[in-house]
Design a protein around this motif. Structure first.
Motif, PDB file in Angstrom:
ATOM      1  N   VAL A  19      12.516  11.889 -10.973  1.00 30.63           N
ATOM      2  CA  VAL A  19      11.837  12.246  -9.549  1.00 30.63           C
ATOM      3  C   VAL A  19      12.946  12.266  -8.545  1.00 30.63           C
ATOM      4  CG1 VAL A  19      10.143  11.389  -8.008  1.00 30.63           C
ATOM      5  CG2 VAL A  19       9.952  10.832 -10.603  1.00 30.63           C
ATOM      6  N   SER A  20      12.940  13.365  -7.906  1.00 31.39           N
ATOM      7  CA  SER A  20      14.321  13.457  -6.961  1.00 31.39           C
ATOM      8  C   SER A  20      13.816  12.958  -5.578  1.00 31.39           C
ATOM      9  CB  SER A  20      14.445  15.103  -6.783  1.00 31.39           C
ATOM     10  OG  SER A  20      13.609  15.653  -6.398  1.00 31.39           O
ATOM     11  N   GLY A  21      14.793  12.696  -4.580  1.00 33.28           N
ATOM     12  CA  GLY A  21      14.643  12.367  -3.299  1.00 33.28           C
ATOM     13  C   GLY A  21      14.580  11.023  -2.917  1.00 33.28           C
ATOM     14  N   TRP A  22      15.195  10.725  -1.867  1.00 30.88           N
ATOM     15  CA  TRP A  22      14.967   9.387  -1.143  1.00 30.88           C
ATOM     16  C   TRP A  22      13.935   9.326  -0.140  1.00 30.88           C
ATOM     17  CZ3 TRP A  22      16.123   9.397   3.843  1.00 30.88           C
ATOM     18  CH2 TRP A  22      17.031  10.237   4.357  1.00 30.88           C
ATOM     19  N   ALA A  23      13.711  10.568   0.477  1.00 28.19           N
ATOM     20  CA  ALA A  23      12.755  11.285   1.428  1.00 28.19           C
ATOM     21  C   ALA A  23      11.374  10.480   1.157  1.00 28.19           C
ATOM     22  CB  ALA A  23      12.748  12.331   1.734  1.00 28.19           C
ATOM     23  N   SER A  24      10.981  10.640  -0.023  1.00 28.22           N
ATOM     24  CA  SER A  24       9.546  10.297  -0.378  1.00 28.22           C
ATOM     25  C   SER A  24       9.557   8.798  -0.373  1.00 28.22           C
ATOM     26  CB  SER A  24       9.293  10.864  -1.965  1.00 28.22           C
ATOM     27  OG  SER A  24      10.066  10.378  -2.742  1.00 28.22           O
ATOM     28  N   LEU A  25      10.698   8.198  -0.824  1.00 22.62           N
ATOM     29  CA  LEU A  25      10.602   6.496  -0.815  1.00 22.62           C
ATOM     30  C   LEU A  25      10.664   6.281   0.542  1.00 22.62           C
ATOM     31  CD1 LEU A  25      11.050   4.619  -3.115  1.00 22.62           C
ATOM     32  CD2 LEU A  25      13.485   4.544  -2.529  1.00 22.62           C
ATOM     33  N   GLY A  26      11.494   6.751   1.334  1.00 23.75           N
ATOM     34  CA  GLY A  26      11.723   6.506   2.873  1.00 23.75           C
ATOM     35  C   GLY A  26      10.091   6.493   3.407  1.00 23.75           C
ATOM     36  N   VAL A  27       9.482   7.640   3.080  1.00 25.23           N
ATOM     37  CA  VAL A  27       8.210   7.820   4.028  1.00 25.23           C
ATOM     38  C   VAL A  27       7.357   6.836   3.469  1.00 25.23           C
ATOM     39  CG1 VAL A  27       6.128   9.384   4.069  1.00 25.23           C
ATOM     40  CG2 VAL A  27       8.542  10.417   4.182  1.00 25.23           C
ATOM     41  N   SER A  28       7.274   6.240   1.976  1.00 21.42           N
ATOM     42  CA  SER A  28       6.160   5.404   1.692  1.00 21.42           C
ATOM     43  C   SER A  28       6.392   4.171   2.235  1.00 21.42           C
ATOM     44  CB  SER A  28       6.185   5.286   0.176  1.00 21.42           C
ATOM     45  OG  SER A  28       6.901   6.280  -0.474  1.00 21.42           O
TER      46      SER A  28
ATOM     47  N   TRP B 116       7.826   3.275   5.444  1.00 21.70           N
ATOM     48  CA  TRP B 116       7.297   3.626   6.616  1.00 21.70           C
ATOM     49  C   TRP B 116       5.618   3.560   6.628  1.00 21.70           C
ATOM     50  CZ3 TRP B 116       9.711   2.357  10.764  1.00 21.70           C
ATOM     51  CH2 TRP B 116      11.157   2.549  10.934  1.00 21.70           C
ATOM     52  N   ALA B 117       5.154   4.158   5.790  1.00 18.75           N
ATOM     53  CA  ALA B 117       3.700   4.235   5.919  1.00 18.75           C
ATOM     54  C   ALA B 117       2.936   2.963   5.310  1.00 18.75           C
ATOM     55  CB  ALA B 117       3.311   5.299   4.846  1.00 18.75           C
ATOM     56  N   ILE B 118       3.577   2.230   4.327  1.00 15.75           N
ATOM     57  CA  ILE B 118       2.859   1.122   3.600  1.00 15.75           C
ATOM     58  C   ILE B 118       3.339  -0.099   4.865  1.00 15.75           C
ATOM     59  CG2 ILE B 118       2.836  -0.672   2.053  1.00 15.75           C
ATOM     60  CD1 ILE B 118       1.750   1.878   1.032  1.00 15.75           C
ATOM     61  N   GLY B 119       4.468  -0.016   5.274  1.00 13.56           N
ATOM     62  CA  GLY B 119       4.971  -1.094   6.123  1.00 13.56           C
ATOM     63  C   GLY B 119       4.080  -0.808   7.512  1.00 13.56           C
ATOM     64  N   GLY B 120       3.929   0.119   8.026  1.00 14.02           N
ATOM     65  CA  GLY B 120       2.983   0.463   9.364  1.00 14.02           C
ATOM     66  C   GLY B 120       1.511  -0.078   9.207  1.00 14.02           C
ATOM     67  N   LEU B 121       1.089   0.497   7.802  1.00 14.76           N
ATOM     68  CA  LEU B 121      -0.219   0.024   7.628  1.00 14.76           C
ATOM     69  C   LEU B 121      -0.403  -1.436   7.628  1.00 14.76           C
ATOM     70  CD1 LEU B 121      -2.263   2.421   7.116  1.00 14.76           C
ATOM     71  CD2 LEU B 121      -2.282   1.783   4.560  1.00 14.76           C
ATOM     72  N   GLN B 122       0.423  -2.049   6.835  1.00 16.67           N
ATOM     73  CA  GLN B 122       0.145  -3.400   6.911  1.00 16.67           C
ATOM     74  C   GLN B 122       0.257  -4.198   8.210  1.00 16.67           C
ATOM     75  OE1 GLN B 122       3.459  -4.499   3.938  1.00 16.67           O
ATOM     76  NE2 GLN B 122       2.007  -4.471   2.309  1.00 16.67           N
ATOM     77  N   LEU B 123       1.633  -3.567   8.954  1.00 15.15           N
ATOM     78  CA  LEU B 123       1.420  -4.531  10.243  1.00 15.15           C
ATOM     79  C   LEU B 123       0.315  -4.150  11.100  1.00 15.15           C
ATOM     80  CD1 LEU B 123       5.221  -3.773  11.305  1.00 15.15           C
ATOM     81  CD2 LEU B 123       4.163  -6.041  10.428  1.00 15.15           C
ATOM     82  N   LEU B 124      -0.253  -2.958  11.048  1.00 17.19           N
ATOM     83  CA  LEU B 124      -1.478  -2.670  11.594  1.00 17.19           C
ATOM     84  C   LEU B 124      -2.600  -3.355  11.486  1.00 17.19           C
ATOM     85  CD1 LEU B 124      -2.636  -0.086  13.434  1.00 17.19           C
ATOM     86  CD2 LEU B 124      -3.665   0.487  11.436  1.00 17.19           C
ATOM     87  N   MET B 125      -2.695  -3.706  10.187  1.00 13.27           N
ATOM     88  CA  MET B 125      -3.847  -4.521   9.698  1.00 13.27           C
ATOM     89  C   MET B 125      -3.819  -5.977   9.933  1.00 13.27           C
ATOM     90  SD  MET B 125      -6.364  -2.831   8.787  1.00 13.27           S
ATOM     91  CE  MET B 125      -6.810  -1.312   9.070  1.00 13.27           C
ATOM     92  N   ILE B 126      -2.676  -6.388   9.685  1.00 12.67           N
ATOM     93  CA  ILE B 126      -2.287  -7.843  10.370  1.00 12.67           C
ATOM     94  C   ILE B 126      -2.788  -7.875  11.861  1.00 12.67           C
ATOM     95  CG2 ILE B 126      -0.593  -9.367  10.724  1.00 12.67           C
ATOM     96  CD1 ILE B 126       1.025  -8.593   8.162  1.00 12.67           C
ATOM     97  N   GLY B 127      -2.376  -7.108  12.633  1.00  8.95           N
ATOM     98  CA  GLY B 127      -2.552  -6.797  14.003  1.00  8.95           C
ATOM     99  C   GLY B 127      -3.952  -6.971  14.123  1.00  8.95           C
ATOM    100  N   VAL B 128      -4.807  -6.421  13.357  1.00  8.37           N
ATOM    101  CA  VAL B 128      -6.246  -6.115  13.531  1.00  8.37           C
ATOM    102  C   VAL B 128      -6.860  -7.349  13.196  1.00  8.37           C
ATOM    103  CG1 VAL B 128      -8.265  -5.274  12.585  1.00  8.37           C
ATOM    104  CG2 VAL B 128      -6.606  -3.651  13.135  1.00  8.37           C
ATOM    105  N   VAL B 129      -6.405  -8.249  12.137  1.00 14.99           N
ATOM    106  CA  VAL B 129      -6.888  -9.402  11.617  1.00 14.99           C
ATOM    107  C   VAL B 129      -6.459 -10.459  12.680  1.00 14.99           C
ATOM    108  CG1 VAL B 129      -6.463 -11.503  10.013  1.00 14.99           C
ATOM    109  CG2 VAL B 129      -6.626  -8.964   9.228  1.00 14.99           C
ATOM    110  N   GLY B 130      -5.266 -10.327  13.350  1.00  9.56           N
ATOM    111  CA  GLY B 130      -4.719 -11.374  14.279  1.00  9.56           C
ATOM    112  C   GLY B 130      -5.628 -11.193  15.572  1.00  9.56           C
ATOM    113  N   GLU B 131      -6.342  -9.890  15.947  1.00  8.16           N
ATOM    114  CA  GLU B 131      -7.173  -9.848  17.055  1.00  8.16           C
ATOM    115  C   GLU B 131      -8.487 -10.764  16.801  1.00  8.16           C
ATOM    116  OE1 GLU B 131      -7.778  -8.168  19.765  1.00  8.16           O
ATOM    117  OE2 GLU B 131      -5.523  -7.370  19.880  1.00  8.16           O
TER     118      GLU B 131
END
Ligand code: UDP
Ligand code: MG
Length: 324
Positions: A265-274, A276-291
């Motif tokens: 499977v080629s490309g580091w781009a797909s890896l990079g995107v995932s 960011w996507a997963i990391g962002g999602l996790q932080l977002l949800m921790i933030g929501v729980v934090g609220e």
């Protein structure tokens, strides 16, 4: 005959308050004359820690005319808490209390209709904006978006109803039993129950002074409302988690298939995107729980929502502690 109090929270309203006092007292005297309300009805201004001449003016009105009352808070606690302080004080004397803003953006002409609905058996009468012609386009879009978003998040509120409403004594006693410190009255009031009705009115422009609800404050108010009345945002974390887990299974299958076909499977781009996507999602949800965790923290402290410094009733000043 019923005793009706108007409760008007005021924060730095020196520019409007004289006019407000004049217009509301004319209205109240008119209603007293018509035998719609009793002579012991009052107009109570809640001074929410104003830093200008607001308190001085209120005190002067109270000295001149007994129809005016003053509830002076120990400091600025925000519109919702000021309103609550007013309602809790007024319920000791009134059969029904109407809350409105000091800038008279809400048409006081419909107060008589409120009282008629109350006499007809409604415990809560909601003032609902018939149109928003006088609001700027941005204010209108954000405000209507606000109600829609709240509904989407599962908060039961009355569309286009702000804090212009009549509440009977027993409805306010019901409200007093909700002892949460995060006061978002338009979310709590529908939960009290009892017969209710709606009266439509048109909203005017502020006739003087500036709005104390700039965009940023409005956003945090909306956030308050959602997190105080709905756990849907936390539930969304579960759905998002499941979704991204499904995606990862597909990715895994795809990689296995490609590998067995002899391809890498080629490309580091797909890896990079995932990442960011997963990391962002996790932080977002921790933030929501934090609220929510932050909310629990504030609730467990049971701090007082307001402290009344003094009350002026019938021209006499009382100590705040005794609630007059
Ligand atoms: N208000 C208050 N405390 C505050 C901010 C506002 O008591 O910290 C009062 C203000 O004096 C007014 C009402 O809340 O009577 C509504 O405020 P405003 O008219 O500025 O809000 P808008 O109508 O723009 O939403
Ligand atoms: Mg206003």
């Amino acid at each position: 005959m019923k005793t009706v109090w108007l409760v008007i929270p005021c924060y730095n309203e020196e520019e409007v308050i004289a006019e407000t006092a004049k217009r509301t007292s004319e209205l109240m005297y008119g209603l007293i004359k018509k035998n719609k309300i009793s002579e012991s009805s009052r107009i109570a201004f809640v001074n929410d820690g104003s830093t200008d001449r607001t308190l001085e003016l209120i005190q002067r009105f109270c000295g001149e005319d007994k129809i005016f009352a003053c509830i002076n808070l120990s400091r600025n606690r925000g519109h919702q808490n000021a309103l609550l302080a007013g309602l809790m004080t007024a319920k000791e004397y009134a059969d029904a209390v109407i809350s409105l803003d000091a800038d008279l953006q809400d048409d006081i002409g419909v107060i008589e209709k409120f009282i008629d609905e109350f006499s007809g058996g409604s415990d809560i009468v909601y003032g609902v904006r018939a149109d928003r012609k006088t609001d700027s386009r941005i204010k209108r879009a954000t405000a209507e978006g606000f109600y829609k978003f709240m509904r989407l998040m599962g908060v039961d509120i009355v569309f286009n109803h702000a804090d212009y409403r009549l509440m009977s004594k027993r409805a306010i006693e019901g409200l007093a039993q909700f002892d949460e410190v995060n006061t978002f009255l338009r979310g709590i009031v529908p939960q009290i129950g009892y017969p209710s009705s709606i009266v439509e009115y048109s909203r005017e422009k502020r006739f003087a002074g500036k709005s104390k609800y700039p965009f940023k404050k409005m956003c945090s108010f909306a956030m308050e409302g959602i997190t105080s009345f709905s756990v849907r945002p936390i539930k969304m974390a579960l759905a998002l988690g499941m979704l991204s887990f499904l995606v990862s299974i597909f990715m895994l299958l795809y990689c296995i298939v490609e590998h067995s076909l002899g391809n890498t499977v080629s490309g580091w781009a797909s890896l990079g995107v995932s990442i960011w996507a997963i990391g962002g999602l996790q932080l977002l949800m921790i933030g929501v729980v934090g609220e929510y965790v932050g909310k629990i923290y504030l609730e467990t402290k049971h701090r007082p929502k307001y402290i009344i410094e003094s009350v002026i009733l019938d021209g006499e000043k009382h100590d705040g502690r005794k609630e007059a």
